[in-house]
Design a protein around this motif. Structure first.
Motif, PDB file in Angstrom:
ATOM      1  N   CYS A  32       0.838  -1.204   0.000  1.00 49.60           N
ATOM      2  CA  CYS A  32       0.000   0.000   0.000  1.00 49.60           C
ATOM      3  C   CYS A  32       0.872   1.252   0.000  1.00 49.60           C
ATOM      4  O   CYS A  32       0.652   2.175  -0.790  1.00 49.60           O
ATOM      5  CB  CYS A  32      -0.929  -0.016   1.207  1.00 49.60           C
ATOM      6  SG  CYS A  32      -1.901   1.490   1.407  1.00 49.60           S
ATOM      7  N   PHE A  33       1.864   1.285   0.878  1.00 50.25           N
ATOM      8  CA  PHE A  33       2.745   2.455   0.927  1.00 50.25           C
ATOM      9  C   PHE A  33       3.595   2.576  -0.336  1.00 50.25           C
ATOM     10  O   PHE A  33       3.945   3.693  -0.740  1.00 50.25           O
ATOM     11  CB  PHE A  33       3.644   2.402   2.162  1.00 50.25           C
ATOM     12  CG  PHE A  33       2.978   2.926   3.398  1.00 50.25           C
ATOM     13  CD1 PHE A  33       2.662   4.263   3.519  1.00 50.25           C
ATOM     14  CD2 PHE A  33       2.671   2.082   4.443  1.00 50.25           C
ATOM     15  CE1 PHE A  33       2.045   4.756   4.653  1.00 50.25           C
ATOM     16  CE2 PHE A  33       2.059   2.555   5.590  1.00 50.25           C
ATOM     17  CZ  PHE A  33       1.742   3.892   5.692  1.00 50.25           C
ATOM     18  N   LEU A  34       3.902   1.456  -0.969  1.00 55.68           N
ATOM     19  CA  LEU A  34       4.632   1.518  -2.231  1.00 55.68           C
ATOM     20  C   LEU A  34       3.783   2.193  -3.302  1.00 55.68           C
ATOM     21  O   LEU A  34       4.281   3.050  -4.053  1.00 55.68           O
ATOM     22  CB  LEU A  34       5.029   0.108  -2.660  1.00 55.68           C
ATOM     23  CG  LEU A  34       6.118  -0.018  -3.701  1.00 55.68           C
ATOM     24  CD1 LEU A  34       7.405   0.605  -3.203  1.00 55.68           C
ATOM     25  CD2 LEU A  34       6.341  -1.475  -4.031  1.00 55.68           C
ATOM     26  N   ALA A  36      -3.116   5.274  -8.966  1.00 58.46           N
ATOM     27  CA  ALA A  36      -2.145   4.808  -7.975  1.00 58.46           C
ATOM     28  C   ALA A  36      -2.738   4.819  -6.568  1.00 58.46           C
ATOM     29  O   ALA A  36      -2.526   3.884  -5.790  1.00 58.46           O
ATOM     30  CB  ALA A  36      -0.883   5.674  -8.032  1.00 58.46           C
ATOM     31  N   ALA A  37      -3.508   5.843  -6.247  1.00 59.47           N
ATOM     32  CA  ALA A  37      -4.152   5.904  -4.927  1.00 59.47           C
ATOM     33  C   ALA A  37      -5.205   4.811  -4.780  1.00 59.47           C
ATOM     34  O   ALA A  37      -5.327   4.193  -3.715  1.00 59.47           O
ATOM     35  CB  ALA A  37      -4.777   7.279  -4.715  1.00 59.47           C
ATOM     36  N   LEU A  38      -5.956   4.545  -5.847  1.00 56.63           N
ATOM     37  CA  LEU A  38      -6.954   3.484  -5.804  1.00 56.63           C
ATOM     38  C   LEU A  38      -6.290   2.123  -5.610  1.00 56.63           C
ATOM     39  O   LEU A  38      -6.774   1.304  -4.821  1.00 56.63           O
ATOM     40  CB  LEU A  38      -7.787   3.497  -7.085  1.00 56.63           C
ATOM     41  CG  LEU A  38      -8.841   2.405  -7.206  1.00 56.63           C
ATOM     42  CD1 LEU A  38      -9.916   2.591  -6.131  1.00 56.63           C
ATOM     43  CD2 LEU A  38      -9.457   2.408  -8.592  1.00 56.63           C
ATOM     44  N   VAL A  39      -5.208   1.876  -6.302  1.00 61.30           N
ATOM     45  CA  VAL A  39      -4.474   0.619  -6.133  1.00 61.30           C
ATOM     46  C   VAL A  39      -4.000   0.478  -4.693  1.00 61.30           C
ATOM     47  O   VAL A  39      -4.096  -0.600  -4.095  1.00 61.30           O
ATOM     48  CB  VAL A  39      -3.292   0.543  -7.130  1.00 61.30           C
ATOM     49  CG1 VAL A  39      -2.346  -0.586  -6.783  1.00 61.30           C
ATOM     50  CG2 VAL A  39      -3.815   0.384  -8.547  1.00 61.30           C
ATOM     51  N   ALA A  40      -3.508   1.564  -4.105  1.00 57.67           N
ATOM     52  CA  ALA A  40      -3.038   1.521  -2.719  1.00 57.67           C
ATOM     53  C   ALA A  40      -4.166   1.157  -1.762  1.00 57.67           C
ATOM     54  O   ALA A  40      -4.000   0.295  -0.886  1.00 57.67           O
ATOM     55  CB  ALA A  40      -2.429   2.869  -2.329  1.00 57.67           C
ATOM     56  N   VAL A  41      -5.315   1.781  -1.939  1.00 61.29           N
ATOM     57  CA  VAL A  41      -6.444   1.511  -1.049  1.00 61.29           C
ATOM     58  C   VAL A  41      -6.954   0.085  -1.235  1.00 61.29           C
ATOM     59  O   VAL A  41      -7.265  -0.609  -0.259  1.00 61.29           O
ATOM     60  CB  VAL A  41      -7.560   2.555  -1.275  1.00 61.29           C
ATOM     61  CG1 VAL A  41      -8.823   2.168  -0.549  1.00 61.29           C
ATOM     62  CG2 VAL A  41      -7.090   3.924  -0.831  1.00 61.29           C
ATOM     63  N   VAL A  42      -7.012  -0.382  -2.473  1.00 61.83           N
ATOM     64  CA  VAL A  42      -7.477  -1.748  -2.737  1.00 61.83           C
ATOM     65  C   VAL A  42      -6.526  -2.766  -2.121  1.00 61.83           C
ATOM     66  O   VAL A  42      -6.960  -3.765  -1.530  1.00 61.83           O
ATOM     67  CB  VAL A  42      -7.658  -1.975  -4.253  1.00 61.83           C
ATOM     68  CG1 VAL A  42      -7.818  -3.450  -4.578  1.00 61.83           C
ATOM     69  CG2 VAL A  42      -8.838  -1.181  -4.767  1.00 61.83           C
ATOM     70  N   LEU A  43      -5.228  -2.534  -2.227  1.00 62.13           N
ATOM     71  CA  LEU A  43      -4.255  -3.445  -1.615  1.00 62.13           C
ATOM     72  C   LEU A  43      -4.427  -3.499  -0.104  1.00 62.13           C
ATOM     73  O   LEU A  43      -4.408  -4.578   0.495  1.00 62.13           O
ATOM     74  CB  LEU A  43      -2.830  -3.014  -1.965  1.00 62.13           C
ATOM     75  CG  LEU A  43      -2.369  -3.314  -3.378  1.00 62.13           C
ATOM     76  CD1 LEU A  43      -1.049  -2.600  -3.658  1.00 62.13           C
ATOM     77  CD2 LEU A  43      -2.225  -4.801  -3.590  1.00 62.13           C
TER      78      LEU A  43
END
Length: 85
Positions: free
Chosen positions: A38-40, A68-75
């Motif tokens: 997520c932090f990545l 990129a923010a959506l990917v972080a939240v989904v992860l």
């Protein structure tokens, strides 16, 4: 001043990703793995923000930053919902 703040946010998220992934490697806790990923993704978001606002101000990277923010939240959500301890 904005340059400094954007850069510090990017460096902080990279440091959080590195520390989380290093902690996962040492302990094996899966939630640290998902937090690190997520932090990545948030690091990618922050780097894109720096590029969008400072390096290429004429190019709009808003969509890429949001992805990129959506990917972080989904992860992070996946890690919180599906991982059991």
């Amino acid at each position: 001043m904005a340059e400094l703040i954007y850069s510090l946010c990017a460096l902080t998220s990279v440091a959080c990703a590195w520390l989380s992934l290093r902690g996962y490697r040492r302990s094996g806790y899966r939630l640290l793995f998902w937090s690190g990923l997520c932090f990545l993704a948030l690091s990618v978001n922050n780097v894109l923000l720096v590029v969008d606002k400072l390096v290429l101000p004429m190019v709009d990277l808003t969509l890429w930053r949001l992805v990129a923010a959506l990917v972080a939240v989904v992860l992070m959500l996946f890690g919180l919902i599906w991982e059991e301890e």
